[in-house]
Design a protein around this motif. Structure first.
Motif, PDB file in Angstrom:
ATOM      1  N   ALA A 278       0.824  -1.206   0.000  1.00  0.00           N
ATOM      2  CA  ALA A 278       0.000   0.000   0.000  1.00  0.00           C
ATOM      3  C   ALA A 278       0.859   1.258   0.000  1.00  0.00           C
ATOM      4  O   ALA A 278       0.556   2.238  -0.708  1.00  0.00           O
ATOM      5  N   VAL A 279       1.942   1.243   0.772  1.00  0.00           N
ATOM      6  CA  VAL A 279       2.795   2.426   0.876  1.00  0.00           C
ATOM      7  C   VAL A 279       3.634   2.608  -0.393  1.00  0.00           C
ATOM      8  O   VAL A 279       3.819   3.743  -0.869  1.00  0.00           O
ATOM      9  N   ILE A 280       4.146   1.541  -0.949  1.00  0.00           N
ATOM     10  CA  ILE A 280       4.927   1.648  -2.193  1.00  0.00           C
ATOM     11  C   ILE A 280       4.053   2.222  -3.312  1.00  0.00           C
ATOM     12  O   ILE A 280       4.497   3.094  -4.082  1.00  0.00           O
ATOM     13  N   ARG A 281       2.823   1.770  -3.409  1.00  0.00           N
ATOM     14  CA  ARG A 281       1.915   2.331  -4.414  1.00  0.00           C
ATOM     15  C   ARG A 281       1.695   3.818  -4.177  1.00  0.00           C
ATOM     16  O   ARG A 281       1.624   4.604  -5.131  1.00  0.00           O
ATOM     17  N   ALA A 282       1.583   4.210  -2.915  1.00  0.00           N
ATOM     18  CA  ALA A 282       1.404   5.621  -2.601  1.00  0.00           C
ATOM     19  C   ALA A 282       2.616   6.441  -3.028  1.00  0.00           C
ATOM     20  O   ALA A 282       2.472   7.547  -3.584  1.00  0.00           O
ATOM     21  N   PHE A 283       3.820   5.917  -2.793  1.00  0.00           N
ATOM     22  CA  PHE A 283       5.026   6.623  -3.228  1.00  0.00           C
ATOM     23  C   PHE A 283       5.094   6.698  -4.749  1.00  0.00           C
ATOM     24  O   PHE A 283       5.507   7.727  -5.308  1.00  0.00           O
ATOM     25  N   GLU A 284       4.713   5.636  -5.429  1.00  0.00           N
ATOM     26  CA  GLU A 284       4.723   5.663  -6.896  1.00  0.00           C
ATOM     27  C   GLU A 284       3.793   6.753  -7.417  1.00  0.00           C
ATOM     28  O   GLU A 284       4.143   7.483  -8.356  1.00  0.00           O
ATOM     29  N   LYS A 285       2.618   6.882  -6.829  1.00  0.00           N
ATOM     30  CA  LYS A 285       1.682   7.939  -7.247  1.00  0.00           C
ATOM     31  C   LYS A 285       2.251   9.316  -6.944  1.00  0.00           C
ATOM     32  O   LYS A 285       2.121  10.250  -7.747  1.00  0.00           O
ATOM     33  N   ALA A 286       2.871   9.456  -5.780  1.00  0.00           N
ATOM     34  CA  ALA A 286       3.414  10.751  -5.392  1.00  0.00           C
ATOM     35  C   ALA A 286       4.568  11.174  -6.299  1.00  0.00           C
ATOM     36  O   ALA A 286       4.655  12.337  -6.720  1.00  0.00           O
TER      37      ALA A 286
END
Length: 357
Positions: A171-179
Motif C-alpha cells: 500500500a505504501v509503495i503504491r502511494a510513493f509511486e503515485k506521489a
C-alpha cells in the motif's frame, strides 16, 4: 460498564489512550533523554533518529527538552527528529522542517500503517500461518495512505512509514509511486521502517522511487522460531528482513532494533543480519545474509542518508564531523558468529569522548 477495560487496545487505539496519560514533566523528559543518549553512546552511536514524536501525546513535551539540551551543549549524540503527521502540521505552518543545529535537526513525518506480525496485527498479503483466513488489517485505508504520502512528498518533506507486513508495504509503495508520478523527485530519502516481508519486486519499485528500507534484523534471532511456527511459516520467515536482496539490487538499506522493542545495540543487529540464526539455532534465509562490511555500511554510510547527513557523517574523512567509535576488534577481523562479542571501547562525538569503557 464499570469503567474498567474489557479487551485489548491495539495500534491507533493504544496511541490515543497513551495520549490521555499524564504527561511527564520537562525535568523527567530531560533526565530520560540524557540517560537514553548515554546508553546509545555506550553502544557506539553518535547519531540517532527519534522516529515518532507525538506518539505519547503533545510532541512539544519532548521537543522543548531536546532543544534545551542542544542549546546547553548537553546532547552527546546528534538527534534527528520525526513527527506524527498531526504534530508535524503544527510545525509546517512555520516552515520548521529541515532546520536545526549540528546536534539537533527537525526531520520529517513518521506514521504507521500496520502493527506487528508477532502481535497478529501486521497486514499480510497471505494468511497468517496458524490463522487461516486472517491476514491482519491496515490502520489507514489506501486512500488515506495515498493522501498522507502525496501531501508531504509534494511539500518536499521526508516521509518515514512503519510497515511490517507485505500488504502494508504494498500500500505504501503504491502511494510513493503515485506521489513521485505527480511530483517527480527521488531525493527526499523516504523510508520504509521494518519492511519485514518486502519482495524483490517491491524492493525494485522502492529503489525506483528513492525509498530506503531499514530492516529490524534481530527479528530472525529473537522471534524467528516463533515466526516459523506461529505467524509466517518457515518459507516466509526465511524471507524476513531481506537485506541480501537489497544488497544484490544495489540499493542502500539501514538496520535498527526499534528500541524500546529491543535494547539498543548496533553490533548485535549487525551480527543478526550477517548470520540470520534464530535463538533455536536455525538458519533462516541463507540467501538474505549480508557481509560484515555491508552490515557496517548499513549503520554508517547508509544510515547517514536517512537523516540527510551523507555530507558530514557516516565516514571517517577530512571535513566531516569528528564522530568515531573504537572497538576492541575489527568487525571484519573476527569470525561472523562472533560479531556480537565485539566490545565498544570508546565513543567520540564532535571530538569529545562521550563514552569510555
Amino acid at each position: 460498564e464499570h469503567g474498567e477495560p474489557t479487551g485489548l487496545l491495539l495500534e491507533n487505539a493504544l496511541i490515543a489512550a497513551a495520549g490521555k496519560l499524564p504527561a511527564p514533566t520537562p525535568e523527567e523528559v530531560r533526565a530520560s533523554l540524557v540517560e537514553a543518549i548515554a546508553e546509545y553512546n555506550k553502544q557506539g552511536f553518535t547519531t540517532f533518529q527519534d522516529g515518532g514524536l507525538g506518539i505519547n501525546g503533545d510532541a512539544a513535551v519532548f521537543l522543548k527538552p531536546y532543544m534545551e539540551l542542544a542549546r546547553e551543549g548537553r546532547l552527546d549524540a546528534r538527534a534527528y527528529l520525526q513527527f506524527l503527521p498531526e504534530e508535524f502540521d503544527r510545525l509546517s505552518a512555520l516552515g520548521a522542517w529541515g532546520i536545526g543545529t549540528d546536534f539537533l535537526k527537525i526531520g520529517g513525518v513518521k506514521f504507521f500503517t500496520d502493527g506487528s506480525i508477532q502481535g497478529f496485527t501486521g497486514a499480510l498479503l497471505e494468511d497468517y500461518h496458524t490463522r487461516p483466513g486472517y491476514r491482519g488489517d491496515l490502520i489507514w485505508d489506501t486512500d488515506a495512505i495515498d493522501a498522507i504520502v502525496m501531501k508531504y512528498h509534494c511539500m518536499g518533506i521526508q516521509v518515514a512509514v512503519h510497515t511490517n507486513g507485505d500488504a502494508a508495504s504494498e500500500a505504501v509503495i503504491r502511494a510513493f509511486e503515485k506521489a513521485v508520478a505527480r511530483c517527480p523527485r527521488t531525493d527526499l530519502r523516504h523510508m520504509l521502517v521494518h519492511a519485514q516481508l518486502v519482495s524483490d519486486d517491491q524492493l525494485r519499485r522502492m529503489k525506483a522511487c528513492g525509498v530506503i528500507p531499514t530492516f529490524f534484523s534481530r527479528h530472525i534471532e529473537v522471534w524467528g522460531d516463533r515466526h516459523a511456527a506461529l505467524y509466517l511459516g518457515p518459507e516466509r520467515t526465511a524471507r524476513m528482513d531481506p537485506a541480501g536482496s537489497a544488497a544484490r539490487l544495489g540499493m542502500p538499506f539501514a538496520l535498527h532494533v526499534d528500541t524500546p522493542v529491543l535494547p539498543v545495540t548496533a553490533l548485535g543487529s549487525m551480527h543478526a543480519a550477517v548470520n540470520r540464526v534464530s535463538a533455536g539455532g536455525v538458519l533462516f534465509g541463507a540467501d538474505q545474509r549480508i557481509t560484515p562490511r555491508q552490515a557496517l555500511e548499513a549503520y554508517t554510510t547508509n544510515a547517514s542518508l536517512c537523516c540527510g547527513g551523507e555530507a558530514d557523517r557516516g565516514r571517517i574523512e577530512p571535513g566531516r564531523f569528528a564522530d568515531f567509535v573504537l572497538l576492541d576488534k575489527g568487525i571484519e577481523a573476527v569470525e561472523p558468529d562472533h560479531i556480537r562479542d565485539v566490545k565498544v571501547r570508546m565513543t567520540i562525538c564532535g571530538g569529545r569522548i562521550v563514552y569510555q569503557g
